[in-house]
Design an enzyme around this catalytic site. Structure first.
Site, PDB file in Angstrom:
ATOM      1  N   GLN A 250       0.861  -1.190   0.000  1.00 33.53           N
ATOM      2  CA  GLN A 250       0.000   0.000   0.000  1.00 33.53           C
ATOM      3  C   GLN A 250       0.895   1.237   0.000  1.00 33.53           C
ATOM      4  O   GLN A 250       1.816   1.335   0.800  1.00 33.53           O
ATOM      5  CB  GLN A 250      -0.862  -0.040   1.255  1.00 33.53           C
ATOM      6  N   GLY A 251       0.615   2.151  -0.925  1.00 36.12           N
ATOM      7  CA  GLY A 251       1.398   3.368  -1.011  1.00 36.12           C
ATOM      8  C   GLY A 251       0.508   4.568  -1.264  1.00 36.12           C
ATOM      9  O   GLY A 251      -0.569   4.447  -1.865  1.00 36.12           O
ATOM     10  N   TYR A 252       0.957   5.719  -0.821  1.00 40.97           N
ATOM     11  CA  TYR A 252       0.154   6.938  -0.868  1.00 40.97           C
ATOM     12  C   TYR A 252       0.660   7.875  -1.953  1.00 40.97           C
ATOM     13  O   TYR A 252       1.822   8.262  -1.968  1.00 40.97           O
ATOM     14  CB  TYR A 252       0.148   7.619   0.500  1.00 40.97           C
ATOM     15  N   LEU A 253      -0.247   8.249  -2.857  1.00 37.03           N
ATOM     16  CA  LEU A 253       0.043   9.196  -3.922  1.00 37.03           C
ATOM     17  C   LEU A 253      -0.115  10.623  -3.423  1.00 37.03           C
ATOM     18  O   LEU A 253       0.606  11.522  -3.853  1.00 37.03           O
ATOM     19  CB  LEU A 253      -0.883   8.955  -5.115  1.00 37.03           C
TER      20      LEU A 253
END
Length: 155
Positions: free
Chosen positions: A28-31
Site C-alpha cells: 500500500q502506497g500513498y500518492l
C-alpha cells in the site's frame, strides 16, 4: 461516495490460532496525503489492485475505491516514494470479521486490527474479543497514512 465505518485496535499479542486464518500480502502506497485527512492511495492485495480516495478521520470516513489492473498499479507505485506500508492482512473470525494487519519492513512487529461496520449503532455496540488491545480509532498516529510517512508511534 461510500461511508466507511470502522474501529481500529492496537494488538499486543496475536491470537494463538492466527496461522489457521486466511491472509493476503498487502502493498500500500500513498500518492497524496492532505492536512484535512484526504488521501489517495494504491493497494495491491493478492491479485487485486485498487486506487482509493478517502476523506476524513476517525471512525467514519468517505471512501471511493476504483479497481485498477496490475499494470496500472505498477505505473503508479513508484510515485508513492517513501509513503508505503507492507503488511500481511488476516481475516479472523466468523460472525464479525476482524482484519488483523501484521506489518513488515520498518513497521515490523506492529499489529493493528480493524473492524468494519454497516452503521454507527453496530460500531457503538461492538464488544471486542479479549485479544484486541486498546481502541486507537481516534489516534491519528495509527492511521496507515501516518505510519507510512512517520513510522511507528512511540507507545
Amino acid at each position: 461516495m461510500q461511508l466507511e465505518i470502522e474501529r481500529k485496535y492496537l494488538v499486543r499479542l496475536a491470537p494463538d490460532d492466527l496461522d489457521s486464518w486466511p491472509f493476503e500480502e498487502v502493498r500500500q502506497g500513498y500518492l497524496a496525503i492532505e492536512p484535512d485527512g484526504s488521501e489517495v492511495r494504491v493497494r495491491q492485495h493478492g491479485s487485486n489492485c485498487v486506487l482509493t480516495y478517502k476523506r476524513g478521520s476517525g471512525a467514519q470516513r468517505e471512501e471511493v475505491e476504483i479497481q485498477i489492473d496490475a499494470a496500472q498499479f505498477e505505473v503508479l507505485w513508484p510515485a508513492t516514494g517513501h509513503r508505503r506500508v507492507q503488511k500481511r492482512r488476516y481475516r479472523v473470525g466468523a460472525a464479525q470479521i476482524v482484519l488483523l494487519d501484521v506489518f513488515g519492513g520498518t513497521l515490523s512487529g506492529l499489529l493493528l486490527a480493524e473492524v468494519e461496520f454497516e452503521n454507527t449503532a453496530q460500531s457503538a455496540a461492538y464488544l471486542p474479543p479479549a485479544w484486541l488491545g486498546p481502541d486507537v480509532t481516534a489516534d491519528s498516529r495509527y492511521a496507515n497514512r501516518n505510519l507510512a510517512v512517520h513510522g511507528r508511534p512511540a507507545d
